[in-house]
Design a protein around this motif. Structure first.
Motif, PDB file in Angstrom:
ATOM      1  N   ARG A  57       7.410  -2.387  12.546  1.00  0.00           N
ATOM      2  CA  ARG A  57       7.810  -1.088  12.001  1.00  0.00           C
ATOM      3  C   ARG A  57       9.251  -1.203  11.541  1.00  0.00           C
ATOM      4  N   ASP A  58       9.463  -1.019  10.256  1.00  0.00           N
ATOM      5  CA  ASP A  58      10.790  -1.229   9.662  1.00  0.00           C
ATOM      6  C   ASP A  58      11.313  -2.620  10.014  1.00  0.00           C
ATOM      7  N   PHE A  59      10.378  -3.606  10.036  1.00  0.00           N
ATOM      8  CA  PHE A  59      10.660  -5.027  10.265  1.00  0.00           C
ATOM      9  C   PHE A  59      11.073  -5.356  11.699  1.00  0.00           C
ATOM     10  N   PHE A  60      10.744  -4.473  12.640  1.00  0.00           N
ATOM     11  CA  PHE A  60      10.900  -4.771  14.061  1.00  0.00           C
ATOM     12  C   PHE A  60       9.511  -4.838  14.692  1.00  0.00           C
ATOM     13  N   VAL A  61       9.241  -5.925  15.415  1.00  0.00           N
ATOM     14  CA  VAL A  61       7.928  -6.104  16.025  1.00  0.00           C
ATOM     15  C   VAL A  61       7.675  -5.002  17.040  1.00  0.00           C
ATOM     16  N   GLY A  94      -2.074 -15.006  10.927  1.00  0.00           N
ATOM     17  CA  GLY A  94      -2.641 -14.048   9.987  1.00  0.00           C
ATOM     18  C   GLY A  94      -1.602 -13.413   9.083  1.00  0.00           C
ATOM     19  N   GLY A  95      -0.382 -13.254   9.598  1.00  0.00           N
ATOM     20  CA  GLY A  95       0.670 -12.665   8.788  1.00  0.00           C
ATOM     21  C   GLY A  95       1.347 -11.505   9.493  1.00  0.00           C
ATOM     22  N   VAL A  96       1.885 -10.606   8.704  1.00  0.00           N
ATOM     23  CA  VAL A  96       2.639  -9.463   9.223  1.00  0.00           C
ATOM     24  C   VAL A  96       2.209  -8.209   8.474  1.00  0.00           C
ATOM     25  N   ILE A  97       1.984  -7.133   9.224  1.00  0.00           N
ATOM     26  CA  ILE A  97       1.746  -5.822   8.626  1.00  0.00           C
ATOM     27  C   ILE A  97       2.941  -4.956   8.982  1.00  0.00           C
ATOM     28  N   ASN A  98       3.785  -4.690   7.993  1.00  0.00           N
ATOM     29  CA  ASN A  98       4.988  -3.892   8.229  1.00  0.00           C
ATOM     30  C   ASN A  98       4.801  -2.493   7.666  1.00  0.00           C
ATOM     31  N   THR A  99       5.168  -1.498   8.447  1.00  0.00           N
ATOM     32  CA  THR A  99       5.109  -0.114   7.995  1.00  0.00           C
ATOM     33  C   THR A  99       6.524   0.428   7.859  1.00  0.00           C
ATOM     34  N   ARG A 100       6.749   1.197   6.798  1.00  0.00           N
ATOM     35  CA  ARG A 100       8.059   1.802   6.547  1.00  0.00           C
ATOM     36  C   ARG A 100       7.981   3.280   6.882  1.00  0.00           C
ATOM     37  N   TRP A 135       0.483   2.254  14.211  1.00  0.00           N
ATOM     38  CA  TRP A 135       1.082   3.167  13.244  1.00  0.00           C
ATOM     39  C   TRP A 135       0.086   4.232  12.815  1.00  0.00           C
ATOM     40  N   ASP A 136       0.617   5.333  12.326  1.00  0.00           N
ATOM     41  CA  ASP A 136      -0.208   6.413  11.796  1.00  0.00           C
ATOM     42  C   ASP A 136       0.406   6.886  10.494  1.00  0.00           C
ATOM     43  N   SER A 137      -0.423   7.185   9.517  1.00  0.00           N
ATOM     44  CA  SER A 137       0.045   7.454   8.161  1.00  0.00           C
ATOM     45  C   SER A 137       0.889   8.716   8.042  1.00  0.00           C
ATOM     46  N   TYR A 138       0.845   9.635   9.016  1.00  0.00           N
ATOM     47  CA  TYR A 138       1.595  10.889   8.872  1.00  0.00           C
ATOM     48  C   TYR A 138       3.096  10.648   8.820  1.00  0.00           C
ATOM     49  N   VAL A 139       3.568   9.530   9.361  1.00  0.00           N
ATOM     50  CA  VAL A 139       5.000   9.261   9.390  1.00  0.00           C
ATOM     51  C   VAL A 139       5.353   7.994   8.605  1.00  0.00           C
ATOM     52  N   ILE A 140       4.426   7.512   7.781  1.00  0.00           N
ATOM     53  CA  ILE A 140       4.595   6.242   7.069  1.00  0.00           C
ATOM     54  C   ILE A 140       4.649   6.482   5.561  1.00  0.00           C
ATOM     55  N   ASP A 141       5.622   5.845   4.896  1.00  0.00           N
ATOM     56  CA  ASP A 141       5.756   5.928   3.439  1.00  0.00           C
ATOM     57  C   ASP A 141       4.969   4.836   2.729  1.00  0.00           C
ATOM     58  N   VAL A 157       0.862  -1.180   0.000  1.00  0.00           N
ATOM     59  CA  VAL A 157       0.000   0.000   0.000  1.00  0.00           C
ATOM     60  C   VAL A 157       0.899   1.232   0.000  1.00  0.00           C
ATOM     61  N   THR A 158       0.758   2.071  -1.000  1.00  0.00           N
ATOM     62  CA  THR A 158       1.601   3.254  -1.128  1.00  0.00           C
ATOM     63  C   THR A 158       0.997   4.436  -0.380  1.00  0.00           C
ATOM     64  N   ALA A 159       1.827   5.463  -0.181  1.00  0.00           N
ATOM     65  CA  ALA A 159       1.372   6.664   0.510  1.00  0.00           C
ATOM     66  C   ALA A 159       0.249   7.352  -0.261  1.00  0.00           C
ATOM     67  N   GLU A 160       0.301   7.309  -1.578  1.00  0.00           N
ATOM     68  CA  GLU A 160      -0.742   7.952  -2.387  1.00  0.00           C
ATOM     69  C   GLU A 160      -2.084   7.254  -2.221  1.00  0.00           C
ATOM     70  N   PHE A 161      -2.059   5.913  -2.123  1.00  0.00           N
ATOM     71  CA  PHE A 161      -3.312   5.173  -1.903  1.00  0.00           C
ATOM     72  C   PHE A 161      -3.913   5.549  -0.556  1.00  0.00           C
ATOM     73  N   MET A 162      -3.078   5.619   0.492  1.00  0.00           N
ATOM     74  CA  MET A 162      -3.591   5.980   1.812  1.00  0.00           C
ATOM     75  C   MET A 162      -4.159   7.395   1.808  1.00  0.00           C
ATOM     76  N   LYS A 163      -3.512   8.288   1.081  1.00  0.00           N
ATOM     77  CA  LYS A 163      -3.991   9.670   1.024  1.00  0.00           C
ATOM     78  C   LYS A 163      -5.346   9.747   0.312  1.00  0.00           C
ATOM     79  N   ASP A 164      -5.497   9.006  -0.781  1.00  0.00           N
ATOM     80  CA  ASP A 164      -6.734   9.070  -1.560  1.00  0.00           C
ATOM     81  C   ASP A 164      -7.905   8.402  -0.844  1.00  0.00           C
TER      82      ASP A 164
END
Length: 230
Positions: A145-149, A179-185, A154-160, A79-86
């Motif tokens: 977050r950046d592959f550390f549990v 279920g898997g992993v949700i990683n934020t960059r 997370w909040d989109s203001y600081v996520i790419d 999921v890209t930053a543009e998708f989250m913004k839209d």
């Protein structure tokens, strides 16, 4: 006009030497340019500049090394930053209603997520709303977050970008959620240019949300800082 034998030899030698000089000059002009600078791209970093709109082509999620998504054997959604913004997505609850094989519990979702006894109890969901989700109908995914549990939502203001890996990932992350992993960059400082963004969002419920994102280059090609706030 008569020319003796020596005169003819001088003319021929002059023509040959002139032709040789032209050939050497042309060869010198065609020498390839050699750039002594070597640019090494890190195999452990994915740049936000590589994404185009909603499309991302590479990820670290599959092997911890920058890999083309088409070469990764996992079910991964980026999921890209543009998708989250839209879509207005700012966290797990507002994003997972748009992604594949994911569900959100509570009033805004499609299952309760409450513990069922003599009566439904969803008090735990108010304390940790980001975990009131399901992936592949199994359980909430682990948050990294950046592959550390991490337990920090997370909040989109600081996520790419967000890399959603559906299904078990024990080979990479050890024992974890089925279920898997949700990683934020998180957003990284950029050495290319100075830039800034200020956003203000309103909705029909009277909620006001503002955020700021500033990137400043301090030393060209060496040092930059980035500030994000909400």
């Amino acid at each position: 006009m008569k020319m003796n034998h020596h005169t003819v030899q001088r003319i021929l030698l002059g023509c040959l030497s002139g032709g040789l000089a032209v050939s050497l000059s042309a060869q010198t002009d065609m020498e390839p340019y050699i750039d002594d600078d070597v640019y090494i791209l890190s195999p452990f970093e994915v740049s936000a500049g590589e994404t185009m709109g909603y499309v991302a082509t590479t990820s670290l999620a599959g092997t911890r090394i920058k890999t083309e998504l088409r070469d990764v054997g996992y079910a991964i959604s980026v999921v890209t930053a543009e998708f989250m913004k839209d879509t207005g997505a700012t966290d797990n609850e507002s994003l997972l209603i748009y992604t594949a094989n994911t569900e959100v519990g509570g009033v805004l979702g499609n299952f309760s997520g409450a513990s069922i006894g003599s009566m439904a109890n969803e008090s735990a969901n108010f304390a940790r709303p980001s975990t009131n989700t399901r992936v592949r109908g199994l359980a909430a995914a682990d948050n990294t977050r950046d592959f550390f549990v991490t337990e920090i939502p997370w909040d989109s203001y600081v996520i790419d970008r967000v890399d959603l890996q559906r299904g078990p990932n024990a080979i990479l992350f050890g024992q974890g959620s089925a279920g898997g992993v949700i990683n934020t960059r998180t957003k990284q400082a950029m050495l290319l240019k100075n830039q800034g963004e200020l956003t203000l969002r309103l909705d029909e419920y009277g909620i006001i949300r503002s955020s700021v994102d500033l990137n400043q280059v301090l030393i060209e090609d060496e040092l930059a800082v980035r500030f994000a706030g909400v």
